[in-house]
Each structure stands twice: as structure tokens, then as C-alpha cells.
Design a protein around this motif. Structure first.
Motif, short mmCIF file in Angstrom:
data_model
loop_
_atom_site.label_atom_id
_atom_site.label_comp_id
_atom_site.label_asym_id
_atom_site.label_seq_id
_atom_site.Cartn_x
_atom_site.Cartn_y
_atom_site.Cartn_z
N SER A 91 0.71 -1.01 0.11
CA SER A 91 0.04 -0.11 -0.17
C SER A 91 1.07 1.25 -0.08
CB SER A 91 -0.81 -0.05 1.28
OG SER A 91 -1.72 -0.98 1.18
N ALA A 107 2.39 2.18 -3.31
CA ALA A 107 1.29 2.80 -4.31
C ALA A 107 1.03 4.20 -3.89
CB ALA A 107 0.07 2.14 -4.33
N ILE A 108 0.92 4.39 -2.50
CA ILE A 108 0.67 5.90 -2.00
C ILE A 108 2.14 6.71 -2.25
CG2 ILE A 108 0.03 7.02 0.07
CD1 ILE A 108 -1.73 4.47 0.57
N ARG A 111 1.74 8.00 -5.83
CA ARG A 111 0.71 8.94 -5.79
C ARG A 111 0.97 10.43 -5.59
NH1 ARG A 111 -4.40 4.72 -5.59
NH2 ARG A 111 -5.60 5.99 -6.93
N ASP A 117 -7.99 -0.34 3.00
CA ASP A 117 -8.04 -0.33 1.59
C ASP A 117 -7.14 0.86 1.03
OD1 ASP A 117 -8.37 -0.12 -1.07
OD2 ASP A 117 -10.48 0.11 -1.11
N PRO A 118 -6.04 0.65 0.35
CA PRO A 118 -5.09 1.53 -0.13
C PRO A 118 -5.88 2.75 -1.10
CG PRO A 118 -4.52 -0.44 -1.13
CD PRO A 118 -5.40 -1.01 -0.16
N ASP A 119 -6.69 2.35 -1.72
CA ASP A 119 -7.40 3.36 -2.47
C ASP A 119 -8.41 4.30 -1.53
OD1 ASP A 119 -6.78 2.44 -5.04
OD2 ASP A 119 -8.25 0.77 -4.96
N ALA A 120 -8.78 3.71 -0.31
CA ALA A 120 -9.54 4.57 0.66
C ALA A 120 -8.48 5.45 1.22
CB ALA A 120 -10.31 3.59 1.67
N TRP A 134 -5.80 6.62 0.11
CA TRP A 134 -5.40 7.52 -0.93
C TRP A 134 -6.34 8.68 -1.23
CZ3 TRP A 134 -1.78 10.38 -2.60
CH2 TRP A 134 -2.14 11.35 -3.88
N GLY A 135 -7.73 8.12 -1.31
CA GLY A 135 -8.78 9.25 -1.40
C GLY A 135 -8.88 10.30 -0.32
#
Ligand code: PLP
Length: 318
Positions: free
Chosen positions: A220, A223-224, A227, A303-306, A308-309
Motif C-alpha cells: 500500500s 502505491a501511495i 501517487r 484499503d489503499p484506495d480509501a 489515497w482518497g
């Protein structure tokens, strides 16, 4: 299942002689079991202490004598330099050096951090072990999943177990690993810097999920970090590619304050290494030792998308 034994005393044997455990300041079964598990992971023995800072205090006092100097990695955990300043009145000195190169001459202990918190540099272990002084690696952030310093010739490994090894922000504990810790164990007993069984039990539990946790946190965080590096409001990103700890800079202290107070999923709190993501400005604690816009982000298991969001909406407030 591991059992939790909170006794402070255990009866002597039928001849009136002490068994392995008799008084918990000396040793206790739950602590000994957790020490065995951690020692196996580090490739040596391990001793627990009531906190990471307690472990550092015990090791420095047990190993050094007044007039000795510690070479401390520049940009290492702020509290370690505060500890060494506190020990100055007992005649211990420290000098800071760039741990990506060789340590200075005329020091009696080399104190590295892998990676340093919050600058996230990795030490040059080969250069350090070539020095005649003993080498300690604070491996709190790397964890034994990514680095086993004893295998690289280090003499001691230190952990704030409070972080990744415990992993759930509910146990304050420290550890030292090494090859022969009998003197340190005796020092621990005599000075009473002995660990309690409850956090030791939580360490033993935490070790069972350590690898799964830190591998996911690394994935995670990778990825972060990428970004973050692409975000227009982010000036610098530091991420060594292991573990879940990232630091990054926004423009200044005001911007950092806006970002750290605008997240919902990511807690605005100190510490690192737990299952919950946390972020804080380090300038409030460390002053001009760190850039005013530096934020330290510890990636949890969400969740990594959460994650990042949440981070992106906070950065977009700038
Ligand atoms: N070492 C590192 C790298 C740390 O991050 C910390 C705490 O933040 C410590 C040592 C001190 O550990 P404790 O808070 O368990 O005393």
C-alpha cells in the motif's frame, strides 16, 4: 495458544531451590516466550524492556561508562537524541553523523536506524561494522521481515515493539536482540527495567501476523508514495521501499496543519506501525530539525484506495 501468566512469584522446587522462574523482575514465562519468538526472528537472543526508550536507556547505561561517546545517525528518532541529552549529566556524549557513510573515529558505540525516522535513510551497515566500536541498529521501522542486522555483523538490534512488532497501538514495549545478552539481562534485573507480561503477550500475538501486516503495508505504501510524488502540492516524498512509513513535505507549516487536520480515515496522531493509518506534522515535536511542511504518514491495513482518497481530498484543500 500462548498463555498469559501474571504471577510475580513461583514456588521453589521440592528441595527449596529456585526453578527457572521465581520472581518476575528476574524473568517470567510469558516474557520469556515472547523473547524466544523475537530472538528466533532476529537470529539471536532477545530481551524485552518496558518501552523502546527503556531498552535504549538500559543498553546505553549497561554498555558505556562516563566519558564515552555515541555516534548517532543524523535524523534518527528524535526521542533517542533527547535520551542521550538527558544522559549527558552522567558523562555520556553523542555526536551525529551521516549514517549513509562511515561513522566518525573515537566513539565507543555506533547507533544506526534502519530506516531513520522520519528522514528514512538506510544505514551503510558494512561501513559501520568495519569500525572497531560495537554497532546497534534501531530496526523498529524495517522489522526483521526486511532486515536482520545481526546477520550483517551488527552487535545489537533495538525495537520499539510499540510499533510494527506489537502492531495494534495497544502495547508499550521495547526489545534488544543480540548474541550474548547475559550482562544486559543482569543489568535489567538489577536496575528493575523489567517488562510486564501483558504487553509481552501482545507481542507474541503480534508476531504471528507481522509478516502479513508489513507486506500489505509495504504494498500500500509503495502505491501511495508514488501517487504522492505525482501530486502538485507535494514537494518531496521519502520512501525507502520497505515497511509502511512514508514522509513527505508540503509547502510550509500552515499547509501541513491543513492536511493533517483534514483527513477522516487517517488519524491525526503520533506513533507508527499499527493497523490504523496515522499522520502527523513532526515540526511540532522536533522544531527546526525537520522541515516545517514535513508530514509523517504510517500506512495501516485499510484499503489503499480509501487511504489515497482521504489523503487526496486533504491535499486538495491546499
Ligand atoms: N525508535 C524508533 C525508531 C521510534 O520510532 C520510537 C518511538 O517512536 C522509539 C525508538 C521509542 O520507542 P517507545 O516509544 O516504545 O519508547
Amino acid at each position: 495458544m500462548d498463555s498469559l501468566d501474571r504471577s510475580t512469584i513461583w514456588p521453589y522446587d521440592e528441595h527449596g531451590e529456585p526453578r527457572e522462574f521465581y520472581y518476575s523482575r528476574y524473568a517470567s514465562p510469558t516474557v520469556a516466550e515472547a523473547e524466544r519468538a523475537l530472538g528466533a526472528l532476529e537470529g539471536g537472543e532477545a530481551l524485552l524492556f518496558p518501552s523502546g526508550t527503556g531498552a535504549a536507556t538500559a543498553l546505553a547505561l549497561a554498555l558505556l561508562t562516563p566519558g564515552d561517546t555515541i555516534a548517532l545517525a543524523e535524523g534518527a528518532y528524535y526521542g533517542t537524541s533527547v535520551l542521550f541529552q538527558t544522559l549527558a549529566k552522567w558523562g555520556l556524549r553523542y555526536v551525529e553523523f551521516d549514517q549513509t557513510g562511515p561513522p566518525p573515529d573515537d566513539v565507543q558505540l555506533i547507533w544506526l536506524e534502519a530506516p531513520s525516522n522520519p528522514f528514512l535513510t538506510m544505514p551503510d551497515l558494512d561501513a559501520a561494522v568495519a569500525h572497531p566500536a560495537p554497532v546497534l541498529v534501531d530496526s523498529t521501522v524495517a522489522t526483521p521481515i526486511f532486515l536482520r542486522p545481526l546477520e550483517h555483523g551488527a552487535d545489537y538490534v533495538l525495537h520499539s515493539v510499540t510499533k510494527y512488532l506489537g502492531g495494534h497501538d495497544d502495547a508499550l514495549l521495547g526489545a534488544v536482540a543480540g548474541h550474548d545478552l547475559a550482562d544486559l539481562q543482569s543489568f535489567r534485573t538489577r536496575t528493575g527495567i523489567s517488562p510486564a507480561p501483558d504487553p509481552a503477550w501482545l507481542l507474541a500475538r503480534g508476531l504471528k501476523t507481522l509478516e502479513a501486516r508489513v507486506r500489505r503495508q509495504t504494498e500500500s505504501a509503495t502505491a501511495i508514495a508514488q501517487r504522492l510524488a505525482e501530486h502538485a502540492k507535494v514537494v518531496t516524498v521519502r520512501y525507502p521501499g520497505i515497511s509502511g512509513l512514508i514522509s513527505f513535505d508540503v509547502a510550509d507549516g500552515d499547509a501541513a496543519r491543513i492536511v493533517e487536520t483534514s483527513t477522516q480515515l487517517i488519524a491525526n496522531a503520533t506513533s507508527l506501525g499499527g493497523v490504523t493509518s496515522v499522520m502527523e506534522s513532526r515540526h511540532r515535536w522536533e522544531g527546526d530539525r525537520v522541515p516545517a511542511g514535513l508530514l509523517r504518514l504510517s500506512i495501516g491495513l485499510e484499503d489503499p484506495d480509501a487511504i489515497w482518497g482521504d489523503l487526496a481530498q486533504a491535499l486538495n484543500k491546499l
